[in-house]
Design an enzyme around this catalytic site. Sequence first.
Site, PDB file in Angstrom:
ATOM      1  CD  GLU A  29      28.449  41.953  48.830  1.00  0.00           C
ATOM      2  OE1 GLU A  29      27.866  42.975  48.434  1.00  0.00           O
ATOM      3  OE2 GLU A  29      29.148  41.236  48.071  1.00  0.00           O
ATOM      4  CG  HIS A  73      39.646  33.307  32.990  1.00  0.00           C
ATOM      5  ND1 HIS A  73      40.533  33.167  31.948  1.00  0.00           N
ATOM      6  CD2 HIS A  73      38.447  33.601  32.408  1.00  0.00           C
ATOM      7  CE1 HIS A  73      39.915  33.362  30.794  1.00  0.00           C
ATOM      8  NE2 HIS A  73      38.652  33.643  31.051  1.00  0.00           N
ATOM      9  CG  HIS A 105      33.455  43.529  46.802  1.00  0.00           C
ATOM     10  ND1 HIS A 105      34.504  43.694  45.933  1.00  0.00           N
ATOM     11  CD2 HIS A 105      32.347  43.923  46.125  1.00  0.00           C
ATOM     12  CE1 HIS A 105      34.067  44.174  44.792  1.00  0.00           C
ATOM     13  NE2 HIS A 105      32.759  44.329  44.879  1.00  0.00           N
ATOM     14  CG  HIS A 132      33.549  34.377  26.935  1.00  0.00           C
ATOM     15  ND1 HIS A 132      34.116  35.628  26.939  1.00  0.00           N
ATOM     16  CD2 HIS A 132      34.268  33.646  27.838  1.00  0.00           C
ATOM     17  CE1 HIS A 132      35.113  35.668  27.788  1.00  0.00           C
ATOM     18  NE2 HIS A 132      35.239  34.474  28.350  1.00  0.00           N
ATOM     19  CG  HIS A 191      29.259  46.093  40.010  1.00  0.00           C
ATOM     20  ND1 HIS A 191      29.445  47.369  40.489  1.00  0.00           N
ATOM     21  CD2 HIS A 191      29.770  45.259  40.958  1.00  0.00           C
ATOM     22  CE1 HIS A 191      30.027  47.327  41.674  1.00  0.00           C
ATOM     23  NE2 HIS A 191      30.249  46.051  41.975  1.00  0.00           N
TER      24      HIS A 191
END
Length: 393
Positions: free
Chosen positions: A106, A353, A109, A295, A178
Amino acid sequence: SERIMEVSNFILLALTGILAASVPLALVWTATGTHQYRKLAWVIAFFTFDLIVFGGFTRLTDSGLGCPDWPGCYGEANPFLAHAHIAAAEALMPTGPVTTMKAWIEMIHRFLAMGIGVMIIGLMAASWLEWRRARARGGKPAHGPLLPPVMFLWVCVQGAFGAWTVTMKLQPIIVTLHLLFGLTLLALAVWLGGREDRLTAPPRFSPVAAPVSVLRKLRPLAWLAGAVLLVQLALGGWVSPNYATLACSDFPLCNGQIVPEMDWQHGFTLWRELGKTAAGHYLPFSALTAIHWVHRNFALVVVLVLGYTAWRAWRLPGLHGTARNLALVLAAQATTGIATVFLNFPLPIAVLHNAGAAGLVLLVTMLNYKVQYQLELALRSPRREAATSASHP
């Protein structure tokens, strides 16, 4: 004393962001040749792509709450300083949201995001200085000063949504926005890089790369490709934070049915907690099925529209390479999407992906820019001007 600690941690975080940006900035400004501004634009695009991919890795490893506060970790500037808090949380829940590994994922990032923010500030300063110099010389600035400040404001908004992602405990709509804002930042950086490529190495104005009539028909098709991709990105962003990736366990059927049982109302209620309905009850599995099914089926629309767009641009000079890469990434993206279901959601395939989605944003943005520029080039070509003059003596 507590106030002093907060200020010192904020300063340490800011220095970490500057340090994260210092190496790429130094490489850009000390590189041989000219056009450092152009290089910096593409470096920002490269690191923004990396940030999106690593953000996907952060989400897929359930590391989004590895540090349950923001911008630091348990009030500290990094997991080293917060080791005691992290160890205590990990001892209580060894497989919970807070572990040493998840805390580092985290915070890395966040450090990468801060570094990109610093680089954008450098880009904005360079653009402003160039604008001032050009005004002083009485000429026209080579670099338009508007886009870098837009990128800076956008990265600030992106940072705010990053903070809300943590403080609102991974609320799906916040996580989805986000992601979308991050992909938009990538599109802005790629558009800027394309513009700087044109300014620093403009192609010849003659012969015309493609007929005006062809480019005029291709431009709305490229816009449509961008719009369709945006919808699919939003749908994919909604799948991930709702943990609906494996809601359909087979392909092309969904749980053995063409149209399975689906709860559209709860699945697409946007403002709700993670895993809960708007009323606070647990989200039914049929709601997850609806999210996944939409989706999956809209992906067919994406393949058709983007594939047709790539085919139309394939044989045009100046667009062949981008169209070819778009077709390849589109095929790879469809493959990794199907493989995610068949292989029961392996982490490397899921990360690929996510990277494929960012790659499609990059390529569709570049295709739109090149089509727009090629059309401007064709309209300004000497042969067209001569033909216009001949028809209006």
